[in-house]
Design a protein around this motif. Sequence first.
Motif, PDB file in Angstrom:
ATOM      1  N   SER A 222      -0.976  -0.485  -7.550  1.00 37.86           N
ATOM      2  CA  SER A 222       0.438  -0.098  -7.701  1.00 37.86           C
ATOM      3  C   SER A 222       1.174  -1.249  -8.360  1.00 37.86           C
ATOM      4  N   ILE A 223       2.111  -0.916  -9.212  1.00 38.43           N
ATOM      5  CA  ILE A 223       2.906  -1.968  -9.836  1.00 38.43           C
ATOM      6  C   ILE A 223       3.949  -2.457  -8.838  1.00 38.43           C
ATOM      7  N   THR A 224       4.201  -3.744  -8.822  1.00 39.14           N
ATOM      8  CA  THR A 224       5.230  -4.321  -7.947  1.00 39.14           C
ATOM      9  C   THR A 224       6.539  -4.405  -8.728  1.00 39.14           C
ATOM     10  N   SER A 225       7.601  -4.761  -8.039  1.00 34.02           N
ATOM     11  CA  SER A 225       8.863  -4.835  -8.790  1.00 34.02           C
ATOM     12  C   SER A 225       8.818  -5.999  -9.776  1.00 34.02           C
ATOM     13  N   ALA A 226       8.143  -7.084  -9.410  1.00 33.65           N
ATOM     14  CA  ALA A 226       7.964  -8.185 -10.380  1.00 33.65           C
ATOM     15  C   ALA A 226       7.242  -7.672 -11.625  1.00 33.65           C
ATOM     16  N   GLY A 227       6.275  -6.816 -11.417  1.00 33.87           N
ATOM     17  CA  GLY A 227       5.532  -6.230 -12.530  1.00 33.87           C
ATOM     18  C   GLY A 227       6.410  -5.363 -13.411  1.00 33.87           C
TER      19      GLY A 227
END
Lengths: 178, 178
Positions: B70-75
């Motif tokens: 899953s992509i993180t918010s940083a990502g």
Amino acid sequence: MDIRTLCLGILTMGDATGYEIKKTFEERLDLIFQASYGSIYPALNKLTEEGLVSCRAQSQEKRPDKKIYSITSAGRYLFFDEIMKKPAADRFRSEYLATLMFAHLLPAAAISELIDERIADRLQKIESLMSDCDTRQTDREQFLCNYGRTMYQAEIEYLQENRHLLEADALLGSRAAE
Amino acid sequence: MDIRTLCLGILTMGDATGYEIKKTFEERLDLIFQASYGSIYPALNKLTEEGLVSCRAQSQEKRPDKKIYSITSAGRYLFFDEIMKKPAADRFRSEYLATLMFAHLLPAAAISELIDERIADRLQKIESLMSDCDTRQTDREQFLCNYGRTMYQAEIEYLQENRHLLEADALLGSRAAE
DNA sequence: AATCACATGTAAGGCGTTACATGATTGG
DNA sequence: CCAATCATGTAACGCCTTACATGTGATT
């Protein structure tokens, strides 16, 4: 077909130095193949070792010796074999189009700007091909030149007719204000 | 934009395993970007280390654990920054067109065959894009799909109208017999 | 009996670019 | 005086592919 092989091909058209080969890549093959000195010079050394090209040095005053390469008959045979092979598939990678695949994450203005700039870039490429085209000697070179113009023109028309598909999404926000 | 960044982009569309990301490249991005497992798996590991994606393992019977990324918010922020940059120029390399630049060295039959095969290949690509196109969800994907069709169609027409430029040279030999 | 789909990874190597190093001449 | 053109090369590094390694289950 790698850069080494294409250097051999360029030498079938006449003797040349590494510097001149680089110019041929830039001026006549840029549409379909790119090569830097870092590839060309080592390639020529390797071709020489292998007896596929020969090299004579022409000394110049106040300049490094010019190394003039000629293709040998072994080189001609090898190049012929290469072009008789089925060519590998084209390699294409577009960061531009990859970016457009995420247009929904971009502000509307950014999308429009991307498309406007692309069209401008393609128009400019067409123009520079137009002036080149007349100076090209062989039918083959004209064929390539016009191939480029045709593809760029098709892209421009596609973008103009379909940009709304990308711009529509981004407009939803502003439309909500109506 | 490298493969690592595009993996991040693909994950903005929903969680996925490395295997599924590879399929996305093949089924939805093949026109503009290619990637092998050898790039994707190490990319995902690096993205995880950097906190740009997170990873949960789903154990399966008789199969290796599935790793769902899953992509993180940083990502997300990083990916947004990436697509807001001016995209680098397209990279295009065509052995096919490079071969045609040496058409005068080929037998006439070989040139005609090359062109016939190219047209057949392009027709087939158009057909497979046609069936894909309907199943594509977003406007962006349809945009890309139709972009491909348009470019291939333009190429076919150009080849049909201009092939004589390449074939003429090769015919000189046989014409001499008249 | 074989091949495809699922599922993840590593290692070696290929191919190429960028940046560096050097230096004279010519044209604007 | 500064940039471009002429002229050759190397070293470091980047990026990616190919081939290898492993194994199950379903379909043909």
